[in-house]
Scaffold this active site. Sequence first.
Site, short mmCIF file in Angstrom:
data_model
loop_
_atom_site.label_atom_id
_atom_site.label_comp_id
_atom_site.label_asym_id
_atom_site.label_seq_id
_atom_site.Cartn_x
_atom_site.Cartn_y
_atom_site.Cartn_z
N LYS A 183 -29.29 34.76 -80.21
CA LYS A 183 -28.25 35.70 -79.94
C LYS A 183 -27.19 35.16 -79.36
O LYS A 183 -27.14 35.25 -77.97
CB LYS A 183 -28.82 37.16 -79.34
CG LYS A 183 -28.05 38.34 -80.00
CD LYS A 183 -26.59 38.46 -79.60
CE LYS A 183 -26.24 38.83 -78.30
NZ LYS A 183 -24.81 38.79 -78.25
N GLU A 258 -32.62 34.07 -66.29
CA GLU A 258 -31.81 33.11 -65.70
C GLU A 258 -30.35 33.98 -65.30
O GLU A 258 -29.73 34.16 -66.27
CB GLU A 258 -31.18 31.89 -66.30
CG GLU A 258 -32.66 30.99 -66.65
CD GLU A 258 -32.26 29.76 -67.62
OE1 GLU A 258 -31.20 29.16 -67.06
OE2 GLU A 258 -32.99 29.30 -68.39
N CYS A 292 -23.11 29.20 -62.99
CA CYS A 292 -23.76 30.15 -62.04
C CYS A 292 -24.09 29.44 -61.15
O CYS A 292 -24.31 30.40 -60.10
CB CYS A 292 -25.00 30.50 -63.32
SG CYS A 292 -26.10 29.22 -63.70
#
Length: 495
Positions: A183, A258, A292
Amino acid sequence: MNPLDYVRKTPYELYIDGKYVPAEKGKVVDVINPANNEPFAQVYRGTVEDAEKAVQAARKAFDEGPWGRTAARDRAKILAKAAQIMERRGEEFAILESLECGYHYGSARYYCVPMAVDSFNLFAGKARDIEGKVVPSDYGTLNYVTWNPVGVVAEILPWNGPYLMGCQKINAILAAGNTCIIKPPSWGVLALLQLAGVYEEAGLPAGVFNVVTGSGSEVGAYLTKHPMVDMVAMTGGIETGREVIHNSAERVKDIALELGGKSPAIFFDDVNVKDAAKWAVWGFTNHSGQVCVSGTRVLVQRSIYDEFVEEMKKFIAEKYVAGDTFDFNSNLDPLISKSHAAKVWSYIEKGKEEGARLVCGGEHYTDPVLAKGNYVPVTLFADVTPDMTIYQEEIFGPVGCVTPFDTEEEAIALANGTSYGLAGAVYTNDLKRGIRVANSIKGGQIYVNHYFSKGMIESPGTGWKESGLGVAGMQKYMISKTVFVETIDGTLPPV
């Protein structure tokens, strides 16, 4: 080079059961270039109907099709061949990632593509190196442990690096022997859709790899709840992670998350201030802070604090130039979308309101070309305290927050003073102190005297606290089995 020559003139289709297909409901949406907010391509937008077809295809390919019975060496051959195809098509993927996600073309072409190719080769090798173990047991009993594919994996990917992260995670999934439904993020779909063609040319059987676009609230939620999906892995924000946990709870589905970060970078007063200040800035400006593990909280020992902040300011003024992602004279990327840029600007205003000292940046570009895109100048706040919003919350933009400390103990307390635990760094010429502080930072990936991983695929980090759930790497997509075999005839259980 005209980047648009690499873009399809017809809408990009979904990939389900070995074929490119339009979305069931036929909806098409524009793909926007964040450098100018203009559409440059179109893509079909999937729905639950498309997700259902993909799940059925992946389930059949694992349970009945060839992939569930494919030998490890044959999986390895397919991934190795796909590596060669990806290397040949690298220019196309770099351009798509630059056009859609705002990656500077140089970074996409000369970092992301080679790293993506490397992920194919690395996991091709790992596919043939899945080892278990024999465990000492009672006399006459053989106990062995094997690692097995978990089955059908739904992988929900983030928008800040869908191509490179996608290759790394998908290749791990396939090397382990799983099938998958990918996705893509709403922003960042093209490279992942084109990736299907790479696997197809390499000989991957139909149904093993499927890509369904669509919203997370519809397609993503449908996949996390689906009874035929054995595992859901997601990379993204904490709120989305909580939704995945909630949606998968009913079936106690395997999940791996994550999530976000607010990583500290600690600078002690024995560093070379001018050089260390450059590392501090690099830590929160790579890809305009849309990474991140970015080191957005810069903790500096008080004796060098003022000098350090001034050196950071000088480096920012001398180094960073916003511009088109295909312009090699620019090095500051646009943010992914108007809405995300607006969110980053709201944090900048919050920093001003709460009393942080604005050192540089913090104002909109007046150049009309830059104003069309989602550009945010490198913004530096000093005198940031732990009670401020910009200290505690992930901004995900080129915004750094500098805080002073006096002692090693205070630095560690400040570093661990958020709900996140993703990454961190320590800079010092005292190696013992560097190791000591690195061991004390609550995070899954720590750097000493540099920033960002030098072994992103070989040594992946895991998220601590609210930064993640589950292990990293290939074993994330596998499950263990322990088997006990009695080798002595006539043995009976005690009565």
